[in-house]
Design a protein around this motif. Sequence first.
Motif, mmCIF file in Angstrom:
data_model
loop_
_atom_site.group_PDB
_atom_site.id
_atom_site.type_symbol
_atom_site.label_atom_id
_atom_site.label_comp_id
_atom_site.label_asym_id
_atom_site.label_seq_id
_atom_site.Cartn_x
_atom_site.Cartn_y
_atom_site.Cartn_z
ATOM 1 N N ALA A 17 0.584 -1.382 -0.006
ATOM 2 C CA ALA A 17 0.433 0.094 -0.535
ATOM 3 C C ALA A 17 0.687 1.564 0.165
ATOM 4 O O ALA A 17 0.811 2.068 -0.663
ATOM 5 C CB ALA A 17 -1.126 0.201 0.648
ATOM 6 N N TYR A 18 2.039 1.194 0.875
ATOM 7 C CA TYR A 18 3.204 2.275 0.885
ATOM 8 C C TYR A 18 3.333 2.850 -0.583
ATOM 9 O O TYR A 18 3.392 3.405 -0.791
ATOM 10 C CB TYR A 18 3.723 2.440 1.561
ATOM 11 C CG TYR A 18 4.979 3.054 1.218
ATOM 12 C CD1 TYR A 18 5.462 3.988 1.683
ATOM 13 C CD2 TYR A 18 6.108 1.963 1.081
ATOM 14 C CE1 TYR A 18 5.944 5.268 1.502
ATOM 15 C CE2 TYR A 18 7.597 3.517 0.794
ATOM 16 C CZ TYR A 18 7.059 4.943 0.557
ATOM 17 O OH TYR A 18 8.503 5.338 0.327
ATOM 18 N N GLY A 19 4.502 1.095 -1.471
ATOM 19 C CA GLY A 19 4.826 1.529 -2.558
ATOM 20 C C GLY A 19 3.468 2.157 -3.575
ATOM 21 O O GLY A 19 4.155 3.051 -4.610
ATOM 22 N N ALA A 20 2.645 1.330 -3.512
ATOM 23 C CA ALA A 20 1.698 2.075 -4.585
ATOM 24 C C ALA A 20 0.982 3.896 -4.046
ATOM 25 O O ALA A 20 1.036 4.732 -4.988
ATOM 26 C CB ALA A 20 -0.057 1.744 -4.079
ATOM 27 N N GLY A 26 3.439 10.800 -6.073
ATOM 28 C CA GLY A 26 4.205 11.876 -7.185
ATOM 29 C C GLY A 26 5.601 11.239 -6.986
ATOM 30 O O GLY A 26 6.141 12.069 -7.249
ATOM 31 N N LEU A 27 5.875 10.228 -6.278
ATOM 32 C CA LEU A 27 7.915 10.165 -6.241
ATOM 33 C C LEU A 27 7.421 8.855 -6.825
ATOM 34 O O LEU A 27 6.857 8.052 -7.444
ATOM 35 C CB LEU A 27 7.614 9.489 -4.335
ATOM 36 C CG LEU A 27 7.393 10.061 -3.101
ATOM 37 C CD1 LEU A 27 7.150 10.488 -2.542
ATOM 38 C CD2 LEU A 27 8.085 9.617 -2.053
ATOM 39 N N SER A 28 8.625 8.774 -7.312
ATOM 40 C CA SER A 28 9.241 7.783 -8.717
ATOM 41 C C SER A 28 9.963 6.036 -7.497
ATOM 42 O O SER A 28 9.317 6.792 -6.459
ATOM 43 C CB SER A 28 10.997 8.075 -9.270
ATOM 44 O OG SER A 28 11.589 7.818 -8.294
ATOM 45 N N ALA A 29 9.587 5.738 -8.453
ATOM 46 C CA ALA A 29 9.594 4.246 -7.810
ATOM 47 C C ALA A 29 11.198 4.414 -7.379
ATOM 48 O O ALA A 29 11.202 3.262 -5.829
ATOM 49 C CB ALA A 29 9.602 2.880 -8.540
ATOM 50 N N ALA A 30 12.025 5.015 -7.427
ATOM 51 C CA ALA A 30 13.267 4.939 -7.190
ATOM 52 C C ALA A 30 13.386 5.797 -5.588
ATOM 53 O O ALA A 30 13.937 5.227 -4.712
ATOM 54 C CB ALA A 30 14.233 5.070 -7.865
ATOM 55 N N GLN A 31 12.885 6.287 -5.478
ATOM 56 C CA GLN A 31 12.310 7.188 -4.621
ATOM 57 C C GLN A 31 11.837 6.622 -3.174
ATOM 58 O O GLN A 31 11.769 6.349 -2.412
ATOM 59 C CB GLN A 31 12.057 9.177 -4.579
ATOM 60 C CG GLN A 31 12.762 9.325 -5.529
ATOM 61 C CD GLN A 31 11.762 10.675 -6.756
ATOM 62 O OE1 GLN A 31 10.402 11.116 -6.663
ATOM 63 N NE2 GLN A 31 12.268 11.891 -6.042
ATOM 64 N N ALA A 32 10.229 5.944 -3.830
ATOM 65 C CA ALA A 32 9.613 4.927 -3.178
ATOM 66 C C ALA A 32 10.400 4.009 -2.130
ATOM 67 O O ALA A 32 10.365 3.847 -0.904
ATOM 68 C CB ALA A 32 8.106 4.624 -3.282
ATOM 69 N N THR A 132 7.963 -5.420 -0.912
ATOM 70 C CA THR A 132 6.344 -5.268 -0.967
ATOM 71 C C THR A 132 6.431 -3.499 -1.226
ATOM 72 O O THR A 132 5.822 -3.466 -2.521
ATOM 73 C CB THR A 132 5.174 -5.165 -0.100
ATOM 74 O OG1 THR A 132 6.041 -4.802 1.363
ATOM 75 C CG2 THR A 132 5.556 -7.102 0.194
ATOM 76 N N THR A 133 7.238 -3.249 -1.088
ATOM 77 C CA THR A 133 7.110 -1.515 -1.727
ATOM 78 C C THR A 133 7.731 -1.757 -3.347
ATOM 79 O O THR A 133 7.105 -0.410 -3.579
ATOM 80 C CB THR A 133 8.006 -1.119 -0.957
ATOM 81 O OG1 THR A 133 8.613 -0.215 1.024
ATOM 82 C CG2 THR A 133 8.564 0.976 -1.191
ATOM 83 N N LEU A 134 8.649 -2.051 -3.125
ATOM 84 C CA LEU A 134 9.305 -1.760 -4.808
ATOM 85 C C LEU A 134 7.455 -3.009 -5.932
ATOM 86 O O LEU A 134 7.968 -1.517 -7.055
ATOM 87 C CB LEU A 134 10.081 -3.218 -5.128
ATOM 88 C CG LEU A 134 10.647 -3.085 -6.461
ATOM 89 C CD1 LEU A 134 11.124 -2.156 -6.768
ATOM 90 C CD2 LEU A 134 11.566 -4.216 -6.335
ATOM 91 N N VAL B 7 13.284 12.545 0.633
ATOM 92 C CA VAL B 7 13.984 11.284 0.758
ATOM 93 C C VAL B 7 15.102 10.812 1.792
ATOM 94 O O VAL B 7 14.917 10.098 2.491
ATOM 95 C CB VAL B 7 13.713 10.644 -0.405
ATOM 96 C CG1 VAL B 7 14.343 8.861 -0.181
ATOM 97 C CG2 VAL B 7 12.069 10.645 -1.176
ATOM 98 N N ILE B 8 16.132 11.564 1.408
ATOM 99 C CA ILE B 8 17.249 11.221 1.848
ATOM 100 C C ILE B 8 17.558 11.966 3.289
ATOM 101 O O ILE B 8 17.562 11.031 3.879
ATOM 102 C CB ILE B 8 18.267 11.515 1.250
ATOM 103 C CG1 ILE B 8 18.830 10.157 -0.098
ATOM 104 C CG2 ILE B 8 19.371 11.335 1.780
ATOM 105 C CD1 ILE B 8 19.453 11.156 -1.275
ATOM 106 N N VAL B 9 16.906 12.590 3.579
ATOM 107 C CA VAL B 9 16.746 13.642 5.162
ATOM 108 C C VAL B 9 16.650 12.691 5.325
ATOM 109 O O VAL B 9 16.227 12.763 7.573
ATOM 110 C CB VAL B 9 16.593 15.144 4.435
ATOM 111 C CG1 VAL B 9 16.139 15.676 5.943
ATOM 112 C CG2 VAL B 9 17.599 16.150 4.324
ATOM 113 N N THR B 10 15.063 13.000 5.532
ATOM 114 C CA THR B 10 13.500 12.057 6.094
ATOM 115 C C THR B 10 14.454 10.398 6.642
ATOM 116 O O THR B 10 14.410 9.952 8.306
ATOM 117 C CB THR B 10 12.817 11.573 5.387
ATOM 118 O OG1 THR B 10 11.936 12.744 4.903
ATOM 119 C CG2 THR B 10 11.375 10.902 6.287
#
Lengths: 246, 104
Positions: A17-20, A26-32, A132-134, B7-10
Amino acid sequence: MRDGLGVGLAVGVSGFAYGAAAVTAGLSAAQACMLSLLAFTGASQFALAGVVGGGGGLVAGTLGAVLLGGRNALYGLRLADVLRVRGVRRVLTAHVVIDETTAVATAQPDRASARTGFFTTGLTLYATWNATTLLGALGAARLGDPERYGLDVLGPAVFLALLWPRLTAGRAEARVAAAAAVIAIAATPLLPSGVPVMLAATATLAGFLPTRRRRAEDPQDPQDPADTPDTGGTGGTRGTEAGGGS
Amino acid sequence: MNVWIAVIVTGLGCYALKFGGLVMPQRILDDPRVRRFTELVPVALLTALIAVQTLAADGPSLELDAPRLAGLGAAVGALLLRAPFLVVLAVAAAVAAGLRLAGL
């Protein structure tokens, strides 16, 4: 052991759920995924994703997310004596000091099983949460509109489930919660997203309202929160809002 | 601020708090006010997050989204019935999705 499995499954689903939610926000998958690897504390991650989704102030959002992780420091304080880790092991152990591992560790009857429970849960959850985030982040794009599946209610529902045991713990908690809700809602139309939640942290003062016992004991203490009645606290917050908005 | 920086700071901030808790001297918990404060801050933040994420529209305004509110209401009901974490989430999402499907 069964507890561990139940916790693992629950965390797996909320990781999805968090990943989705993060990718929808608006985060990228890499950022998530990076956030799951580095922060590894769900509430803070959902909070930051919410601020990104609201298009709001990232500085305040980051502060709010980090503050929310402050409860892990308290868990660490509590667990230090049980875990007794030093050196490199302590550096690694710290990363899995979270709600779930603390809950499992503190539910054990003795130190040995507390340690076993803590590390088993910690390692399992770290693997599950990140995997699961991924999956959630990659799956979100294919899902289409997340509101169709009611996914927008998952964030608040996660927070509510985390809040519940604390809310029912006492009157001070209920008072703090009420004040926080009022501050956050009042500030939302006025301030960039992320800031209202930060401001609401000041509602904590409502938990330090006078109790009969304390007032009788140290009536002159200048730091005594008895000097800060509820209305005064809220008024003070409004003042801060005006300053922050300019 | 760039999202990557946030993201990184968090991530680093959250880790620092966890580590800080493990290495901090135990006696700071002896002060009941410190202890109380650490217990109450999460209550304030979680409540504010629930309120904001339930009522916030896109942009800085409030909206009453009936399915979302009903979903959260269903979560309250599930918690009152002592449902496990997963069930609470499932019920909340299902109610919101169901009402939207019904066209509310």
